[in-house]
Each structure stands twice: as structure tokens, then as C-alpha cells.
Motif scaffolding. Sequence first.
Motif, short mmCIF file in Angstrom:
data_model
loop_
_atom_site.label_atom_id
_atom_site.label_comp_id
_atom_site.label_asym_id
_atom_site.label_seq_id
_atom_site.Cartn_x
_atom_site.Cartn_y
_atom_site.Cartn_z
N VAL A 1 -4.52 0.88 -5.06
CA VAL A 1 -3.43 -0.06 -5.28
C VAL A 1 -2.13 0.67 -4.94
O VAL A 1 -1.77 1.66 -5.58
CB VAL A 1 -3.39 -0.56 -6.74
N SER A 2 -1.43 0.20 -3.92
CA SER A 2 -0.15 0.79 -3.55
C SER A 2 0.97 0.04 -4.26
O SER A 2 0.94 -1.19 -4.36
CB SER A 2 0.05 0.73 -2.03
N MET A 3 1.95 0.78 -4.76
CA MET A 3 3.02 0.19 -5.57
C MET A 3 4.22 1.12 -5.53
O MET A 3 4.17 2.24 -4.99
CB MET A 3 2.54 -0.01 -7.01
N CYS B 1 -1.41 4.47 -5.53
CA CYS B 1 -0.73 5.11 -4.41
C CYS B 1 0.76 4.77 -4.47
O CYS B 1 1.12 3.59 -4.48
CB CYS B 1 -1.32 4.64 -3.08
N ILE B 2 1.59 5.79 -4.53
CA ILE B 2 3.04 5.62 -4.58
C ILE B 2 3.59 5.61 -3.17
O ILE B 2 3.38 6.55 -2.40
CB ILE B 2 3.70 6.72 -5.42
N GLY C 1 -0.08 10.28 -7.22
CA GLY C 1 0.01 9.02 -6.49
C GLY C 1 0.61 9.18 -5.11
O GLY C 1 0.19 8.51 -4.15
N ILE C 2 1.58 10.08 -4.97
CA ILE C 2 2.18 10.35 -3.66
C ILE C 2 1.15 10.98 -2.72
O ILE C 2 1.04 10.61 -1.54
CB ILE C 2 3.41 11.25 -3.82
N LEU D 1 -2.05 4.79 2.94
CA LEU D 1 -1.60 3.49 2.44
C LEU D 1 -0.13 3.57 2.08
O LEU D 1 0.34 4.59 1.58
CB LEU D 1 -2.40 3.05 1.21
N SER D 2 0.57 2.50 2.30
CA SER D 2 1.97 2.41 1.92
C SER D 2 2.31 0.95 1.70
O SER D 2 1.54 0.05 2.05
CB SER D 2 2.88 3.02 2.99
N ASN D 3 3.48 0.72 1.14
CA ASN D 3 3.96 -0.64 0.92
C ASN D 3 4.85 -1.11 2.07
O ASN D 3 5.65 -2.02 1.89
CB ASN D 3 4.75 -0.71 -0.39
N ALA D 4 4.69 -0.49 3.23
CA ALA D 4 5.52 -0.88 4.37
C ALA D 4 5.28 -2.34 4.74
O ALA D 4 6.22 -3.10 4.99
CB ALA D 4 5.24 0.04 5.56
N ARG D 5 4.02 -2.74 4.77
CA ARG D 5 3.73 -4.14 5.11
C ARG D 5 4.21 -5.07 4.00
O ARG D 5 4.70 -6.18 4.28
CB ARG D 5 2.22 -4.32 5.33
#
Length: 468
Positions: free
Chosen positions: A263-265, A285-286, A409-410, A418-422
Motif C-alpha cells: 500500500v503506497s501512501m 510504502c512511503i 516504508g521509504i 511503487l510510488s504515489n506518482a500516478r
Amino acid sequence: MRVCTAFSRLLSLPGVWVRKVCFEPGRVVVTVVLRRRRLQCPMCTYVTWSRESRQHHDSTWRHLDLGVWRLEVHARLRRLRCPEHGVHVEGVPFARDGARLTRDFDNLVAWLATKTDKSATCRLTRIDWATIGRVIERVGKELIETDRLTGLFEISIDEVAWRKGHRYLTLVGDHRRRCVVWGTEGKGQAAADEFFEELDPPSGPAGPEPAKRPAQPPEPAIMVPFGPCPTVPAGHGIQGAWLQPGSEIEPAILARASRLRAVSMDMTGGYAKSVREHAPQAVSCIDNYHVVQLATKALDEVRREHWNELRHAGGTGAAKQFKHDRWALLRNPDDLTDQQAATLAAIRTGGGKVPRAWAMKEMVRAIFVPGLTVDAVAELIDRLLSRLCRCRLKPFIRLGRTIRKHREGILAARRLKLSNARAEALNNKVKLIVRRAYGFHSANAALALVHLTCGPVTLTPPHEQSFA
């Protein structure tokens, strides 16, 4: 060809035949009769031959315009008594429950709402402003797949402001399908808990207890995160690798939540707490964007403090010039103009806490340079934390504590790529469509438009559906 036959082919309404066509000033009224004899509940699939009563007036629906004329569909319907929903007017196959617009008209309005603003849609379709919001909710509720929460393995959780006054929407995206699969009003742990409750609804109330049997020693069993049942005999299941020795897992964790792998957040504490409670096997995932954002905010705090010192010392001109040159500090070095690059070089030459803060901000950015291995990133984070704890700048000391807290998380985000870019890109699209609609009075209407635009739904105009 008779007029009724021509309009029956022209309208192509399912389940009816045209009985009469009446041309009036500015509109065309088409009276239809249902082909089926049995009555169907508009809210469920219940069908019956029994009729409760008959309407004494015609029901009216707005259909696609016929040139410059409005086209209305009239039908005299019957009432039925549903065992679950009570007495209702029977449903029709060409319109949704409770709607005074046909399905084709609803689909056209929803498609226009995803492509243009509400004012243009109102003028083109000649309907009220508030009607568009109801159409969006109605179409979104029907078209959104009921199994959109099935097959989730890697998700993102983020919030986006949809209205002034700290009004937020929490959106859950699927990294694999690259779309928004769920949303609700609000943010924080309560919003995330609501998602997990819908992902795995709690079981119903327990029935009466069966008769007690003679006590027997239970067969040893372990929890299985994947499989058709929650427990299997010991030695035949899959050992949960995330469990610590001697720890237990709550049996309330059901199948779909236990399939989540990552879970990315951002670093909002509420989302992480909810994930640990409902899906402890998932890796948090941070997103690196939020880490760099915190470093930029810490630099801005140091810059503001230095600016206030210049003002209180009587250097009004120097303070004004320093404020004017703030973008040379806050922007990335690769994006600076020639003048801003010269200004940055002059600030760094002067020395002081502002150049030190800028250097530490760049150290944070250097951690996330593409091409570094996870081990290299871990070593760089350790060096950065050692530097931050000795920098004597309060904003960066707080930043060091935050990074130390979310270190795993980083690294997990780097390891799993994974990232929150999308999610951030979808948030910008959400802001655009909400702004293009010139505001919503209901969060449900905004969410429905988000699902129709960014979700697993593909809208097409009615003529494309007819000839698909």
C-alpha cells in the motif's frame, strides 16, 4: 411506412412498441406500451403476474432530442407489491429507477459531463444544473463494477481537496489497473477504515448456538492468508511470513484484505494505522515525493526565519530582495533560469544557515536519484539522518525524526518500485474535472464523476453503444 413503425425503429427503445405519436409545438410526444405482461420491481429482479393497481396518469421520460424538438416518451404503467421494497410502479427497460430521463439521455449527459463543463451541458441538453449531478450519480452507481475491489494486490491511498473549507475525498487506486477503484468523503483513518469495511464486510449476526457436544481436543490449525477457508490443519497451510514469533492474527481478517501486498501512501498517520490493523501483511510504502516535499517545507521555514531576522534588523531592502529571490532556493537546480542560478550562487557564497538548509534539502533529493540500489539508498538515509540530527536547525531536526520513523516504508517503496506518482496525477485530474464542473453541492456527485472519468468505467455516446 406508418408513423408509429418509423418512430419505433427511430427510437429503438427496448421492450416497448410505439402506440401513438403526437406533434406539438416545440416537442414530440411518443406514447409507448410495454411488451411484457408480467410486472417487474424497479429496484430488484422480482417479477410477478399480480397487479396492485393501475396508474390514472401517464409517466413521462425525456429522450434524445429529435432535431430542434424535445422528444418525450409517455407510458401508462401499473403498480406491484414487492416482498422486499413494498408497493412501487413497475420498472421499464429503457429508463433507470427513479429517473425521468431515458437511459440513452442519461448516458449522453454523463458522457458530456466527463468532457466539458456543466454550463455547456445544460445549454446543449436543455436540462437543469442540479439534474446533471443526479444523472452522474445514477449512471455511476450502475456502471461501476461491483467486483472492482476484487483482485487488488498493490494499491495507493491518497486524499484530494474537492471543495474549499478543507473538504476532502479519499481515493484508493489500483497500481495494476492504473485507475481509481474506490472513494469516499473525508480523509484519515476513518476513511481508510471505511474502505476496508467495504473490501471485507463484517459477518452477519451469529445465529442460535447449537447444542453442546462432548469436549474434544481441537485439531491444531493456523491462519492462512490465501485460500478458500481461514484455517487448515497444522502443517498443511501457508505460514504468514510477516508474523513475529509468538504473535497471533485476528480471525476477522478475511480473504480480499489478506491479498494486499503493498500500500503506497503519504506519511499521514491515519492511513498507516488503518493498514496495520486491517491488512498487517501488506507493506506500507512511503512515496518519495512527500519526503522531498517535507524537505522543501523545512527549507522554506528556515528561509522565512532568516527573512524575519532581516526585517527586524532594519534591512527592509535586503529583506525585500531576499523574498524576491526565494524561488532560487525552492526550485530544483535543473529548472533554474540563468538569473536564478546566479542568485543561488551568491546566496551560497554568503554562507549562513540558509545555504546549509539548501544543501540538506538537496541531500534528501539525492537519495531518490534513479539507478541507486536499495542498499545504497539505505546507506544514504543513514548518513542523512546522522547529518540532520547535528544540523542545529529545528525544521530539519523534525524532518530527521520523521524520516527515521518511516525509514522502512521509504526503502520498501524503492524495493518494490511503487510510488504515489500516478495517484498524484489522478488527483490533478480530479481537481481539473471538479473545477471544470464549477463545483458540486454533493460529494457523491463529485465521486461519481471521478469514477466515470478516472475509474474502471469506459463511457461512450449512445450512438456508439447502438452500433458497437
